[in-house]
Write an enzyme that holds these catalytic residues in place. Structure first.
Site, PDB file in Angstrom:
ATOM      1  N   ARG A  74    -104.978 -58.995 -19.977  1.00  0.00           N
ATOM      2  CA  ARG A  74    -104.043 -59.381 -21.038  1.00  0.00           C
ATOM      3  C   ARG A  74    -102.626 -59.046 -20.590  1.00  0.00           C
ATOM      4  NH1 ARG A  74    -107.321 -56.228 -25.633  1.00  0.00           N
ATOM      5  NH2 ARG A  74    -109.165 -57.561 -25.721  1.00  0.00           N
TER       6      ARG A  74
ATOM      7  N   ASP B 125     -98.701 -58.810 -20.659  1.00  0.00           N
ATOM      8  CA  ASP B 125     -97.773 -58.669 -21.784  1.00  0.00           C
ATOM      9  C   ASP B 125     -96.645 -59.697 -21.724  1.00  0.00           C
ATOM     10  OD1 ASP B 125     -98.747 -56.354 -23.330  1.00  0.00           O
ATOM     11  OD2 ASP B 125     -98.522 -55.303 -21.418  1.00  0.00           O
TER      12      ASP B 125
ATOM     13  N   TYR C 191    -102.196 -56.213  -9.000  1.00  0.00           N
ATOM     14  CA  TYR C 191    -100.880 -56.487  -9.588  1.00  0.00           C
ATOM     15  C   TYR C 191     -99.806 -56.255  -8.535  1.00  0.00           C
ATOM     16  CZ  TYR C 191    -102.710 -56.585 -14.378  1.00  0.00           C
ATOM     17  OH  TYR C 191    -103.371 -56.909 -15.528  1.00  0.00           O
TER      18      TYR C 191
ATOM     19  N   ARG D 276     -96.414 -50.765 -15.088  1.00  0.00           N
ATOM     20  CA  ARG D 276     -94.976 -50.629 -15.332  1.00  0.00           C
ATOM     21  C   ARG D 276     -94.574 -49.167 -15.493  1.00  0.00           C
ATOM     22  NH1 ARG D 276     -94.569 -54.755 -20.126  1.00  0.00           N
ATOM     23  NH2 ARG D 276     -92.488 -53.823 -20.346  1.00  0.00           N
TER      24      ARG D 276
END
Lengths: 266, 266
Positions: B50, B52, B110, B197
Site C-alpha cells: 500500500r 502512500d 524499495y 521513509r
C-alpha cells in the site's frame, strides 16, 4: 547597471513556451516578473532560443541588466526563491554590457527523446514521444547524418514561417538507441521554428520503413515543408546547451553551465 | 473465472496513494474502475504494497479475478486504454486461483532517491527529496547496512501504528552516490507503514553529521519511533519490485516484470 547571463532549466510541460504571451504562463514572463520584483522596476529578459509550448530546457541561456548592484550568486538565489519549482536558474555570471543571449549565440544543441516500446513509462510520458512499433535506428541515424553541414532547411521550417534566410550549418546530427529510448541530438548555428520536430517526424517515417534513407536528401533538396514528415510532439524536445564565443561572457571566462544529470536509472 | 497477476508502474505525484479512499483518486480505485468497465461487474483488486500519497511504483503487483475469459495481453491493452497516462500496466499473466498479491509476496524492494545539490533539477522535483548541504555517503551506507538481517523495526513504524508484529528481515539495505543523486535501496520480507521513509530520515541525520553511524543501532534497539529521524518526503520513494515464490504465478513460470529503465540521461 550590471548585465547578467543566466543558465535556466525548465520542465516545459505546463507552460505556453519560452516567450511571453497574452494568454498563459511563459518562462520569459516568469523571469521578468521575478526580476522586476528583485530590481523594483521592469526588467526585459532575452532568451537564446524561443522554445515552444511543452518543450523543455536543460540549459537555456538568457540575459538582462539590473539597476541594483548584486552578486551573481545572489541572482541565482533570488530568482529561484521567486520561481516555481519547474523553472530553476542553474547559474549566473556577469557579462559585458553588449552581451545578447540570442544574437551572441554561436551554437545550440537540441535533444529529442523517443520512447519506443508498447507501453510508455509513466515517468517518461512528459519527456518523450511515444512511438509504438519497430524503428530501424541505423537507417534513422544514416538519414540524420545527411543533415550535417551547410544546407537550406526550408523544408523543415514552420508552415507559414517568414524567416528570410533558411540556410543553417549543422555541426552534428546523430541518433542512437539506448534500450527503449531513442535519442536524437543536433547541434547547429541556428534553427528555424519547429525545425527539430519536423526533422524527427521525417526520421520516424524512415525508421518505421515507410520511406528509404535517401528520402531525407530529397526532402531537404525540395525546400518544401509539405514533403517532410509530420511535426513530432513537443514533450520529447530539450534545448540542451547554448554556446557563445569566449569573449561573450564576462572577464573572458566561459560560464560554467551546471546542467543537472537527468539520470532516472538509479 | 480466471485470476490475473499484473505489474503496474505509476507516478504517484497526483494520487492519494495505492489504497482506495473516500476523498481523492487512488491507483486501486482507478484499476477497480477500469476492471469493472471491462468485466461489467464490480471487481476487487489487491495490491502487494500500500504505497502512500505521492509515492511511486516501478513494479507494484496486483491481483484480481474476472468473470469473462480474456487473454492476459488483452488485459494489459484494455486496462491501459482505460487508465490515465500516469498509471501503466506493464504486464499481466494468469495466476492460480489462490494467488494473493499481498500475502503471497516473498520480498519487496524499495528505492529512495535524494537529490543532493544546491539547486534541484526541474526534472527531478517530483521524483527525489531535495537535501542541500554535504552528506557523508560512506557513513550513511554503513548505517544502512546495520539494518540488514532480522530485527524489530518498531522504531521506524508509523506513529500510532497498530501492527502486532514489527519484526522483519532485510536481505539488503545499501546506499550509494551517483553524482548529485544519492540512492538508497532496501529489500525485505515486509515493511511497516512509513518504515522506509523513517529510515531515510534517520540516514540523513547521520549523513549531515548530526549523529554518528552507531546511532542507527541505538535507534533500532530502542524500538521507540520518537528516537528515529524525521519521515522523509514521499516523492523520493519508489516501490521497485515484488518477488513471489515460483509457484505463486501461473504455470510455474515467473512473471516477466517489464520495468521501464528510468534513464533520463540520454
Amino acid at each position: 547597471m550590471p548585465t547578467f547571463k543566466i543558465t535556466v532549466a525548465y520542465d516545459g510541460t505546463d507552460f505556453v513556451g519560452w516567450q511571453r504571451q497574452a494568454n498563459g504562463v511563459s518562462i520569459q514572463g516568469l523571469l521578468e516578473g521575478a526580476l522586476a520584483d528583485l530590481d523594483q522596476r521592469p526588467v526585459g529578459v532575452t532568451g537564446a532560443g524561443r522554445t515552444d509550448a511543452g518543450v523543455h530546457a536543460l540549459g537555456q541561456v538568457a540575459g538582462f541588466s539590473l539597476a541594483r548592484r548584486i552578486e551573481a550568486e545572489a541572482v541565482v538565489r533570488a530568482l529561484n526563491a521567486r520561481l516555481p519549482p519547474d523553472v530553476r536558474v542553474l547559474s549566473a555570471a556577469e557579462a559585458p554590457p553588449a552581451f545578447h543571449a540570442r544574437f551572441g549565440a554561436r551554437a545550440k544543441t537540441y535533444r529529442y527523446r523517443i520512447w519506443n516500446a508498447d507501453v510508455i513509462s509513466p515517468f517518461e510520458r512528459r519527456y518523450a514521444w511515444h512511438v509504438v512499433g519497430p524503428l530501424d535506428v541505423a537507417s534513422m541515424d544514416a538519414a540524420a547524418r545527411l543533415l550535417e553541414g551547410r544546407h537550406d532547411f526550408a523544408a523543415f521550417r514552420a508552415a507559414g514561417g517568414t524567416t528570410r534566410t533558411t540556410t543553417r550549418t549543422m555541426a552534428a546530427s546523430r541518433l542512437e538507441r539506448r534500450d527503449r529510448l531513442i535519442v536524437y541530438e543536433i547541434t547547429g548555428d541556428g534553427f528555424l521554428r519547429y525545425m527539430v520536430r519536423a526533422i524527427v517526424g521525417t526520421l520516424v517515417e524512415i525508421g518505421c520503413g515507410r520511406r528509404p534513407v535517401a528520402w531525407m536528401g530529397e526532402v531537404l533538396a525540395s525546400r518544401d515543408r509539405a514533403r517532410a514528415g509530420p511535426t513530432a510532439s513537443p514533450e520529447g524536445l530539450f534545448l540542451v546547451r547554448v554556446d557563445y564565443d569566449a569573449n561573450a561572457t564576462g572577464s573572458g571566462l566561459r560560464l560554467k553551465v551546471d546542467v543537472p544529470a537527468m539520470s532516472r536509472e538509479p
